[in-house]
Design a protein around this motif. Sequence first.
Motif, PDB file in Angstrom:
ATOM      1  N   GLY A 126       8.070   6.007  14.199  1.00 33.70           N
ATOM      2  CA  GLY A 126       8.666   7.160  13.523  1.00 33.70           C
ATOM      3  C   GLY A 126       8.164   7.273  12.095  1.00 33.70           C
ATOM      4  N   GLY A 127       8.087   6.136  11.402  1.00 36.85           N
ATOM      5  CA  GLY A 127       7.556   6.134  10.045  1.00 36.85           C
ATOM      6  C   GLY A 127       6.098   6.561  10.019  1.00 36.85           C
ATOM      7  N   GLY A 163       0.824  -1.209   0.000  1.00 32.34           N
ATOM      8  CA  GLY A 163       0.000   0.000   0.000  1.00 32.34           C
ATOM      9  C   GLY A 163       0.854   1.254   0.000  1.00 32.34           C
ATOM     10  N   MET A 164       1.930   1.203   0.754  1.00 34.74           N
ATOM     11  CA  MET A 164       2.848   2.339   0.828  1.00 34.74           C
ATOM     12  C   MET A 164       3.430   2.654  -0.543  1.00 34.74           C
ATOM     13  N   GLU A 165       3.809   1.587  -1.261  1.00 35.46           N
ATOM     14  CA  GLU A 165       4.395   1.788  -2.582  1.00 35.46           C
ATOM     15  C   GLU A 165       3.371   2.428  -3.525  1.00 35.46           C
ATOM     16  N   THR A 192      -2.292   2.622   4.412  1.00 35.64           N
ATOM     17  CA  THR A 192      -1.002   2.224   4.977  1.00 35.64           C
ATOM     18  C   THR A 192      -0.928   2.585   6.452  1.00 35.64           C
ATOM     19  N   ILE A 193      -1.400   3.801   6.772  1.00 34.95           N
ATOM     20  CA  ILE A 193      -1.378   4.223   8.169  1.00 34.95           C
ATOM     21  C   ILE A 193      -2.215   3.268   9.018  1.00 34.95           C
ATOM     22  N   ALA A 194      -3.394   2.917   8.492  1.00 31.62           N
ATOM     23  CA  ALA A 194      -4.281   2.018   9.240  1.00 31.62           C
ATOM     24  C   ALA A 194      -3.611   0.661   9.452  1.00 31.62           C
ATOM     25  N   LEU A 195      -2.996   0.134   8.391  1.00 33.08           N
ATOM     26  CA  LEU A 195      -2.338  -1.167   8.524  1.00 33.08           C
ATOM     27  C   LEU A 195      -1.145  -1.090   9.474  1.00 33.08           C
ATOM     28  N   GLY A 196      -0.448   0.037   9.445  1.00 33.06           N
ATOM     29  CA  GLY A 196       0.674   0.216  10.368  1.00 33.06           C
ATOM     30  C   GLY A 196       0.195   0.174  11.806  1.00 33.06           C
ATOM     31  N   LEU A 197      -0.920   0.881  12.064  1.00 26.18           N
ATOM     32  CA  LEU A 197      -1.469   0.877  13.420  1.00 26.18           C
ATOM     33  C   LEU A 197      -1.924  -0.525  13.810  1.00 26.18           C
ATOM     34  N   LEU A 198      -2.520  -1.218  12.826  1.00 29.74           N
ATOM     35  CA  LEU A 198      -2.970  -2.589  13.086  1.00 29.74           C
ATOM     36  C   LEU A 198      -1.778  -3.481  13.449  1.00 29.74           C
TER      37      LEU A 198
END
Lengths: 247, 584
Positions: free
Chosen positions: A197-198, A113-115, A150-156
């Motif tokens: 941080g990301g 997703g980030m890409e 991406t943010i949501a998946l990162g938090l997950l």
Amino acid sequence: MASFSTTATLDEPLVSRGDKGGAPPSFGGGDDGRSGPGLPDYPTRLRRARLGLLVALTPVLMLFVSFTSAYVVRQGLPTIDPRTNQLVRDWIPVKLPALLLVNTIVLLVSSVGMELARRQTRLAAVAAAARPAGGVSASVEGKTPWLEMTIALGLLFLYGQWMAWKQLAASGFYVSTTPSSSFVYLLTGAHAVHLMGGLVALLVAGLFTLLHRSVTTRSIVVDVAGWYWHFMAALWVYILLLLEFAK
Amino acid sequence: MATHEHAVHAHAAPQGFIRKYVFSLDHKVIGLQYYFLALAAVFTGMFLSLLMRIHLVWPNATIPFFGDIKPEQYLSLLTMHGTIMVFFVLTTAPQGGFGNYFLPIQIGAPDMAFPVLNMLSFWTTLLGFIVLIAAFFVTGGAPLHGWTGYAPLSALQSAGPGEGLGADLWITSIAIFCIGALMGALNFITTTLDMRAKGMSLMRMPLTVWAWFVTAILGLLAFGVLLSAGILLLMDRHLGTSFFVPVTTVNGVLTGHKGGSPLLWQHLFWFFGHPEVYIAILPAMGLCSQLLSVFSRKPIFGYKAMVYAIMAIGFLGFMVWGHHMFMSGMNPTVAFSFSVLTMGIGVPSAIKTFNWLGTLWRGRIRFSSPMLFAIGFVSLFVVGGISGPFLAQPVLDIYLHETFFVIAHFHLIMGVASIFGIFAATYYWFPKMFGRMMNETLAKTHFFLTFIGAYCIFMPMHFTGMGGLLRRYSQYTEVQWMHSMAGVNKFITFAAFVTIASQFIFLFNFFWSMKKGEKAADNPWEATTLEWITATPPPHDNFGGVTPVVYNGPYEYSVPGAPKDFVMQTDPAVGDMDQKKGKH
């Protein structure tokens, strides 16, 4: 797309001197896009930011290399049992929670997703440059919200790591139980801190859309955060392999 | 402005005191902030060393405002002296201070690549200093474990007074410092690689820039490792883990730790600690190369060899950490390889020394104060360096370890030599930074007192060290066979009084000249590098709206056929001559 950073030169005053103007460049750049004190152009800024990220990743890498060396050394050390005066091993292999695999998949998907978000923002930057009255942030309406995803998946992922910690504790492995569990908490924790941080960088990029900051700046932040994110995903895979296969 | 300020130098000259002098994005202001931080730190550290010297000679004396010095307080003093000096003086002033101020100017850039990060790196470092000093004022006082923080002493809160909150503050301070230093290194490397002016090829960079650049790379690789060690140490102290602590008792009570390895700490610490020595000395080396050329009116002897020697020293610096651990029961084969590699550093060091002497050879030397300190640096570097190969022998080191011989060695080469580099840089760049010259008579007085004083302090320590006088002993007079060294120790303490007193000459000269010194021209030393083409002090964007274009190397002195005995790097006429002579 790949040729974008070298060929597509965005008309920098159009896209970045939006509302308040600012000091005109007092003189042009140096050679091959190396800037003077004026605002450097988009490819220069992007290259500089990427170079900065590459340099910044080195100490992160060194931190984990150092942890790894400590891991390997500590694993081979016996300890003395004060009651029997015998050398014994206190390294009890930790059974990693299966949840970590799910987390890994979540993180890898977020990296995809980030890409997509990174490429999408680049396209927006090009579009903004093409528009004659460009200058305000390019509209991303109607497009897939890859960045938000991406943010949501990162938090997950972070939530999943927290749950994995709880599972570890429930199975009796606390930080100080055995050196191997110390390292599990240390490595996952240090990775999580770096991932946060990301996330902050991505949130800032998201905020730029709301604040109508220039789309080029946003694109640079997303680009750099994107490469950082990929690095974090690769680092996580490495940590997981280390914890699983060197225990 | 709708622009992200992290990545670009689009910020206009700031207005207002706070933006201009406190939270400034200007690398020149940040450089000065670093410099003044180091100045405060160096006087603090020097005061602590004075207390130690007094206590060694008069162990029962009561110090005004301080009281008696108890043995554990002596250990606190040496810990804090070492930590303050290594981190907040020797790392901060040459790199953070002068590097920040002059690296962008010398490569023709308007600022560092990431100004906001640059500002953050200074404020982070300052926070680290405040946290460190706070350790003096908490229950138990400052930690006892020395600047190397050896476990298990540093890993157990119950190990002594000062190992509680004081040690926590110490570790936290080091961790904060690491983060600040990493942000600084990131800026230095990116700026050097990406922001050089047109024509400023890598091999036209002044050796100062090369030294700052390689130092930044060392920092980038080393500080992450120290940070990791600090994190593990904090976990041992507070989370009950056993990375560094084996089964051990404090006052007869088992601590609950088991299986950790104090040697693991030493490996991690010295993997950082040895490169740190070069982080302290490399900028001074670059600077002295610069000054010897400027004040001999000759090109530096062997520019390329100097560049490669800097790189070689940086590279070898990562291979030799084990020589700090010969006492640890190391496998003799391992000790032998560390020993050989350590002596290998002698090769690039000798290349540099001979090139310095070659630069001086038949030069038309101007003995101005910066030059005196540069020559003093070479002297100290040779004398301090010569004792290195002795300590690099595992067999000799087993005898000399923990004696004053080691103290003499590293103070001369890492401490005083670097400080001489800082002094030389201060006298050299003061006119550019503040627009006025420093008083030359005071400067020369300062030089001779400091130079002779430093030798009087540290030369005798070689002999007391060989005689077996041990460091970290707060009252050596309690040991019968060390009595005979009381006279030498008294002499060292008196020499320290004089040397420390003469630093106030410098301090007075520094602040007096800032206000009352003779006005400086733009290029008072007739040097060639880019900081001397711009106004004094340099404008906000460094070159006042002009793009410097570089045609020459940095050391074009006494070029045959040139109208003056120096050719600025930006002078196009000689660029052609350069090619005619078939250089590069």
